[in-house]
Motif scaffolding. Structure first.
Motif, short mmCIF file in Angstrom:
data_model
loop_
_atom_site.label_atom_id
_atom_site.label_comp_id
_atom_site.label_asym_id
_atom_site.label_seq_id
_atom_site.Cartn_x
_atom_site.Cartn_y
_atom_site.Cartn_z
N ASP A 147 0.85 -1.19 0.00
CA ASP A 147 0.00 0.00 0.00
C ASP A 147 0.89 1.24 0.00
O ASP A 147 1.86 1.32 0.76
CB ASP A 147 -0.89 0.03 1.24
CG ASP A 147 -1.92 -1.08 1.26
OD1 ASP A 147 -2.24 -1.60 0.18
OD2 ASP A 147 -2.38 -1.45 2.36
N LEU A 148 0.54 2.21 -0.85
CA LEU A 148 1.24 3.49 -0.88
C LEU A 148 0.28 4.55 -0.34
O LEU A 148 -0.79 4.78 -0.91
CB LEU A 148 1.67 3.86 -2.29
CG LEU A 148 2.39 5.20 -2.44
CD1 LEU A 148 3.76 5.17 -1.77
CD2 LEU A 148 2.52 5.60 -3.91
N LEU A 169 7.63 1.62 5.91
CA LEU A 169 8.67 2.53 5.41
C LEU A 169 8.06 3.90 5.19
O LEU A 169 7.03 4.03 4.51
CB LEU A 169 9.25 2.01 4.09
CG LEU A 169 10.22 2.93 3.34
CD1 LEU A 169 11.47 3.19 4.17
CD2 LEU A 169 10.57 2.36 1.97
N GLN A 170 8.68 4.92 5.77
CA GLN A 170 8.26 6.30 5.54
C GLN A 170 9.31 7.01 4.69
O GLN A 170 10.51 6.93 4.95
CB GLN A 170 8.09 7.05 6.86
CG GLN A 170 7.76 8.54 6.69
CD GLN A 170 7.55 9.26 8.00
OE1 GLN A 170 6.92 8.72 8.91
NE2 GLN A 170 8.07 10.48 8.12
N LEU A 171 8.83 7.70 3.64
CA LEU A 171 9.69 8.47 2.74
C LEU A 171 9.49 9.95 3.01
O LEU A 171 8.36 10.44 2.91
CB LEU A 171 9.37 8.16 1.28
CG LEU A 171 9.43 6.68 0.88
CD1 LEU A 171 8.94 6.50 -0.55
CD2 LEU A 171 10.83 6.12 1.05
N SER A 172 10.55 10.67 3.36
CA SER A 172 10.45 12.08 3.74
C SER A 172 11.57 12.89 3.11
O SER A 172 12.49 12.37 2.48
CB SER A 172 10.49 12.23 5.26
OG SER A 172 9.39 11.60 5.88
N LEU A 209 12.63 4.74 8.40
CA LEU A 209 12.46 6.12 7.92
C LEU A 209 13.61 6.46 6.98
O LEU A 209 14.78 6.38 7.37
CB LEU A 209 12.43 7.10 9.09
CG LEU A 209 12.53 8.59 8.75
CD1 LEU A 209 11.32 9.04 7.93
CD2 LEU A 209 12.65 9.43 10.03
N PHE A 210 13.26 6.85 5.76
CA PHE A 210 14.28 7.33 4.83
C PHE A 210 14.04 8.81 4.58
O PHE A 210 12.94 9.24 4.22
CB PHE A 210 14.24 6.59 3.49
CG PHE A 210 15.18 7.20 2.48
CD1 PHE A 210 16.55 7.01 2.60
CD2 PHE A 210 14.71 8.01 1.46
CE1 PHE A 210 17.43 7.60 1.70
CE2 PHE A 210 15.58 8.61 0.56
CZ PHE A 210 16.94 8.39 0.68
N VAL A 211 15.10 9.62 4.76
CA VAL A 211 15.03 11.07 4.56
C VAL A 211 15.96 11.46 3.42
O VAL A 211 17.17 11.22 3.49
CB VAL A 211 15.40 11.84 5.85
CG1 VAL A 211 15.31 13.34 5.61
CG2 VAL A 211 14.50 11.43 6.99
N ALA A 269 5.47 11.28 3.45
CA ALA A 269 5.18 12.38 4.38
C ALA A 269 6.38 13.33 4.35
O ALA A 269 7.52 12.89 4.57
CB ALA A 269 4.95 11.85 5.79
N HIS A 270 6.13 14.59 4.08
CA HIS A 270 7.23 15.52 3.84
C HIS A 270 8.18 15.63 5.02
O HIS A 270 9.40 15.56 4.86
CB HIS A 270 6.67 16.90 3.49
CG HIS A 270 7.72 17.94 3.28
ND1 HIS A 270 8.65 17.87 2.26
CD2 HIS A 270 8.03 19.08 3.97
CE1 HIS A 270 9.46 18.91 2.32
NE2 HIS A 270 9.12 19.66 3.36
N GLN A 271 7.67 15.79 6.23
CA GLN A 271 8.54 16.05 7.38
C GLN A 271 8.80 14.79 8.19
O GLN A 271 7.86 14.06 8.53
CB GLN A 271 7.93 17.13 8.27
CG GLN A 271 7.77 18.47 7.58
CD GLN A 271 7.58 19.62 8.54
OE1 GLN A 271 8.20 19.67 9.60
NE2 GLN A 271 6.74 20.58 8.17
#
Length: 468
Positions: free
Chosen positions: A350-351, A401-404, A437-439, A385-387
């Motif tokens: 899911d995205l 996984l969160q892409l920020s 979390l990847f920033v 999620a931007h931040q």
């Protein structure tokens, strides 16, 4: 009230820094009234005004052409000010060392010359000679119009070893020396003052600081204008099925299309992404710094993005300074899919995407329940999620996984240390519980088009299944 106080403190700090930079680069190295002194003083007033104009012109609704005129010199000067100041602070350590070294060298040279002068007569004449008392002031013979070879009183011409020519005094010209010489005598050659030891050190340290600071800014600007590089990382997800093993997401954030970085910048980013042949493109906020009316055409190359499963977009805080609703509509017209607290099912996971927290002031903040509340937690979930600060909400909702973006990796060293105070992760991949979390450091730059210690990038995140 608090905002006004903070503004006054910032202005006072900027004023103090500009005063310090002026003193070291201009006041300590130029003569009063000289052209260089006047030019440096004018620059010390004009450059900070340009910087203030660059930072405020967009917010007050100035014409876009004026924003562009102010942006280049105004923002670049801020970067120059930072690194010139840092270089000067290093120079404060070097300055006393140089002064001490030069003082010892001059003392040694004076002693050697004195010894040579006192030994020569004794060797040539073979008769005792009077050894001059080095503790007495040296005297010089003054020639007047009525006599020659008359010594002036010692106190009238005494010179000490520490005397230095006035760096701003005008040298006596040859014509002046000839005119002042008595009739029948040969005038002495005109003396050309040399810079004092302190002036010499100030110029050396100032020149080195200027070279180091400006070279740093130049290299950092070249990196931004050249375009982002491509990074690749592999992220294993426990719930990812074997069929989705190797799924590639091109993550790009903080493009910052604006008065400085325009259509050509967008085109470079699109070409770089397409060259990686991703399965999906994730644009993680801060796309623009301006309105659709001013920057809509500069964003048009985004329509050329190519990915098997499409391109997706979430808002960043700068979208809410620029008209978020209009930009959401515009990126949709360009073929991107905005995820406004929404979710889509992709092959094997899911995205989801949430609005930036800056949208809370407009009643459009992140809604994790809406984006993730009713999903099947047996499937892997990737969140845009931007931040990075919303990572704890992502952990609570079972995100894998969160892409920020948002942090720019600090953008201008030592800004990374400040970014660490406000963000759980500044750049790269870290784990928080069962959530990774990847920033991204971002593909553009905000304010000065300069990056130092945090090069821009586009990252291809390859998902790996542990069942493969």
């Amino acid at each position: 009230m608090v905002f006004a106080l903070v503004g006054l403190v910032v202005l006072a700090l900027l004023g103090a820094v500009h005063r310090y930079v002026w003193r070291r680069f201009v006041g300590d190295t130029t003569a009063p009234g000289s052209r260089l002194r006047r030019a440096g003083t004018v620059a010390a007033f004009v450059l900070p005004l340009l910087s203030v104009g660059a930072m405020t012109s967009g917010r007050v609704g100035a014409p876009f052409w004026l924003q562009q005129v102010l942006a280049w010199p105004g923002f670049l000067w801020l970067a120059c000010l930072l690194y010139l100041t840092l270089a000067l602070l290093v120079g404060e350590v070097v300055r006393p060392v140089l002064l001490r070294v030069l003082a010892r060298r001059d003392a040694a040279r004076t002693g050697a010359e004195s010894g040579t002068a006192s030994g020569t007569p004794a060797e040539t004449s073979g008769t005792p000679t009077e050894v001059p008392d080095e503790t007495r002031p040296r005297t010089e013979k003054l020639v007047t119009s009525g006599s020659t070879g008359v010594s002036a009183p010692p106190e009238a011409v005494a010179r000490t070893a520490c005397d230095a020519p006035d760096p701003v005094a005008e040298p006596e010209t040859e014509a002046a020396a000839t005119a002042s010489a008595p009739p029948g005598t040969t005038p002495a050659p005109a003396l050309v003052p040399q810079p004092s030891r302190r002036l010499f050190v100030s110029r050396v340290v100032g020149g080195a600081a200027a070279a180091a600071g400006l070279a740093t800014v130049g290299y950092g600007a070249y990196g931004v204008l050249r375009g982002p590089s491509v990074r690749r990382i592999t992220v294993p997800l426990a719930k990812l099925p074997r069929a989705a093993h190797g799924f590639r997401i091109a993550v790009v954030s903080d493009i910052h299309i604006g008065p400085i970085l325009g259509r050509a910048h967008t085109r470079r980013i699109v070409d770089t992404i397409n060259a990686t042949s991703p399965d999906l493109v994730a644009v993680v906020g801060d796309l623009v710094d301006g309105s659709v009316a001013d920057l809509g055409s500069a964003a048009e190359p985004l329509a050329a993005l190519r990915a098997r499963h499409g391109s997706y977009f979430v808002t960043g805080n700068h979208e809410y300074f620029s008209g978020a609703e209009q930009w959401v509509d515009h990126v949709r017209e360009l073929g991107l899919v905005p995820l406004e607290n929404a979710r889509v099912e992709i092959e094997g996971f899911d995205l989801a995407g949430v609005n930036d927290i800056a949208g809370e002031t407009e009643g459009q903040g992140p809604d994790f329940g809406r984006a993730l509340g009713d999903r099947d937690r047996g499937r892997a979930a990737v969140l845009m999620a931007h931040q990075p600060v919303v990572i704890h909400d992502a952990v609570e909702h079972g995100v894998d996984l969160q892409l920020s973006g948002h942090t720019h990796g600090g953008q201008l060293w030592p800004g990374n240390y400040l970014a660490e105070l406000a963000n759980p992760t500044v750049a790269g991949l870290e784990r928080y519980g069962d959530t990774q979390l990847f920033v991204s450091r971002g593909a553009g730059a905000w304010g000065p088009p300069v990056r130092v210690g945090a090069p821009s990038d586009i990252t291809v995140v390859e998902l790996a299944s542990r069942q493969a």
